[in-house]
Scaffold this motif. Structure first.
Motif, PDB file in Angstrom:
ATOM      1  N   UNK A 187      -8.049   4.277   3.948  1.00  0.00           N
ATOM      2  CA  UNK A 187      -7.271   3.952   2.747  1.00  0.00           C
ATOM      3  C   UNK A 187      -7.057   5.247   1.973  1.00  0.00           C
TER       4      UNK A 187
ATOM      5  N   UNK B 282      -2.072   1.216  -3.483  1.00  0.00           N
ATOM      6  CA  UNK B 282      -0.872   0.449  -3.136  1.00  0.00           C
ATOM      7  C   UNK B 282      -1.250  -0.588  -2.089  1.00  0.00           C
ATOM      8  N   UNK B 283      -0.996  -1.846  -2.393  1.00  0.00           N
ATOM      9  CA  UNK B 283      -1.446  -2.940  -1.523  1.00  0.00           C
ATOM     10  C   UNK B 283      -0.334  -3.994  -1.381  1.00  0.00           C
ATOM     11  N   UNK B 284      -0.640  -5.033  -0.634  1.00  0.00           N
ATOM     12  CA  UNK B 284       0.281  -6.165  -0.479  1.00  0.00           C
ATOM     13  C   UNK B 284      -0.488  -7.452  -0.781  1.00  0.00           C
ATOM     14  N   UNK B 285       0.273  -8.529  -1.005  1.00  0.00           N
ATOM     15  CA  UNK B 285      -0.361  -9.839  -1.188  1.00  0.00           C
ATOM     16  C   UNK B 285      -0.211 -10.653   0.096  1.00  0.00           C
TER      17      UNK B 285
ATOM     18  N   UNK C 207       2.469  -3.657  -4.278  1.00  0.00           N
ATOM     19  CA  UNK C 207       1.885  -3.725  -5.628  1.00  0.00           C
ATOM     20  C   UNK C 207       1.022  -2.493  -5.890  1.00  0.00           C
TER      21      UNK C 207
ATOM     22  N   UNK D  99      -1.998  -1.023  -7.873  1.00  0.00           N
ATOM     23  CA  UNK D  99      -3.202  -1.597  -8.491  1.00  0.00           C
ATOM     24  C   UNK D  99      -4.100  -0.502  -9.064  1.00  0.00           C
ATOM     25  N   UNK D 100      -4.914  -0.868 -10.025  1.00  0.00           N
ATOM     26  CA  UNK D 100      -6.054  -0.023 -10.380  1.00  0.00           C
ATOM     27  C   UNK D 100      -7.017  -0.162  -9.211  1.00  0.00           C
TER      28      UNK D 100
ATOM     29  N   UNK E 299      -9.970  -0.383  -7.686  1.00  0.00           N
ATOM     30  CA  UNK E 299     -11.404  -0.536  -7.942  1.00  0.00           C
ATOM     31  C   UNK E 299     -12.250  -0.247  -6.694  1.00  0.00           C
ATOM     32  N   UNK E 300     -11.680  -0.439  -5.522  1.00  0.00           N
ATOM     33  CA  UNK E 300     -12.412  -0.134  -4.288  1.00  0.00           C
ATOM     34  C   UNK E 300     -12.726   1.370  -4.226  1.00  0.00           C
TER      35      UNK E 300
ATOM     36  N   UNK F 119     -12.589   3.455  -6.790  1.00  0.00           N
ATOM     37  CA  UNK F 119     -13.430   3.810  -7.942  1.00  0.00           C
ATOM     38  C   UNK F 119     -14.903   3.630  -7.564  1.00  0.00           C
TER      39      UNK F 119
ATOM     40  N   UNK G 125     -18.432  -6.942  -6.603  1.00  0.00           N
ATOM     41  CA  UNK G 125     -18.247  -6.574  -5.204  1.00  0.00           C
ATOM     42  C   UNK G 125     -19.162  -7.393  -4.299  1.00  0.00           C
TER      43      UNK G 125
ATOM     44  N   UNK H 227      -6.592  -4.011   2.790  1.00  0.00           N
ATOM     45  CA  UNK H 227      -5.514  -3.505   1.938  1.00  0.00           C
ATOM     46  C   UNK H 227      -4.741  -4.622   1.276  1.00  0.00           C
TER      47      UNK H 227
ATOM     48  N   UNK I  70      -4.329  -8.111  -1.408  1.00  0.00           N
ATOM     49  CA  UNK I  70      -4.683  -8.590  -2.739  1.00  0.00           C
ATOM     50  C   UNK I  70      -4.365 -10.080  -2.852  1.00  0.00           C
TER      51      UNK I  70
END
Lengths: 160, 125
Positions: free
Chosen positions: A19, A36-39, A65, A67-68, A70-71, A73, B16, B48, B50
């Motif tokens: 990632x 940057x991710x997808x749903x 999308x 995103x912030x 968090x993974x 972070x 988590x 990857x 959401x």
């Protein structure tokens, strides 16, 4: 002030596809991370299952999308030794522009093969495009935004 | 990949699930209530990806024949196994808190009584 990219490399033996994310830091403030991710539910219903989603994303696009992240972070906070980072000095205008371009929410379209779909991105190509738009061309594009190729690029940077 | 849960973790920013062979496979962020799935390359994994609060249908715990608990996420018409644990108490605490965060970020947040009912359903699933 700095603009950064962080990459978690692909490690096949650990089932880790990798990632990449974007980050920036103002003076004395916490680092901001964006990914940057997808749903899953944006895929057609017949491709939403855990066994089918991958095959769809190689040949098609879905909404993307910001995103912030968090993974990343958490990986950063835990001192993940696998993380590869690259940093560039930045000024307040860079940070302002970056924050605007990387505002969380729907943005563009996502694909595993972004080169085959004009305007599409995966996490690698999205980070590359945003960083290059703000700082000038500091990162090369890699074929299909492959993590392995970007890993080699960033490792080369580290050796400079 | 076994999807065996090593720990449930909560930080100031997010919650988590850590698997035995992968940290942060699942994340629920406090700011937006998004569920991030970074589970790896396995055939039973999303990566990857959401799930937004508006698509969240709840969590569930399913007792397996091995006396272990499957931690499951329901979204849309999907029921997805996040991992397996023997610690049903710890799982329940984490899931209740995570569901509360996610529900609070839904376009129309559910009432306290609705959340209480869902926690009851979770505990008796």
């Amino acid at each position: 002030m700095t603009v950064s990219v962080y990459l978690s490399p692909s490690i096949p033996e650990d089932h880790e596809p990798g990632h990449m994310c974007l980050a920036w830091q103002k003076e004395k403030e916490a680092v901001e991370f964006r990914g940057y991710v997808f749903k899953v539910l944006d895929l057609p219903a017949e491709y939403q299952s855990v066994t089918k989603w991958r095959e769809y994303l190689f040949d098609h696009v879905v909404p993307g999308y910001v995103i912030v992240d968090e993974i990343m972070i958490e990986k950063h906070a835990c001192g993940d030794a696998n993380l590869i980072a690259r940093h560039w000095p930045a000024n307040p205008w860079h940070i302002e522009e970056l924050a605007e371009k990387a505002k969380p929410g729907p943005r563009g379209v996502y694909s595993f093969n972004p080169d085959d779909h004009p305007g599409a991105h995966n996490c690698v190509t999205w980070v590359t495009e945003v960083v290059n738009q703000v700082l000038g061309v500091v990162l090369p594009k890699v074929r299909q935004g492959r993590i392995k190729l970007m890993t080699e690029v960033l490792k080369t940077f580290r050796q400079e | 990949m076994s999807k065996r849960i090593r720990s449930f973790k909560t930080t100031e920013r997010a919650m988590f699930i850590n698997l035995e062979d992968r940290d942060s496979s699942v994340c629920v962020d406090f700011a937006e209530g998004n569920i991030l799935l970074f589970e790896g390359t396995g055939p039973d994994c999303y990566h990857g990806a959401m799930v937004s609060p508006e698509d969240f249908r709840g969590f569930a715990l399913n007792l397996t024949e091995r006396d272990e608990w499957e931690v499951m996420l329901r979204f849309g018409d999907i029921t997805h196994v996040l991992g397996v644990t023997e610690s049903v108490e710890e799982a329940t605490r984490w899931l209740r808190k995570a569901a509360e965060i996610i529900r609070s970020k839904m376009p129309t947040a559910k009432t306290a009584s609705e959340q209480t009912q869902e926690v009851h359903e979770l505990a008796t699933a």
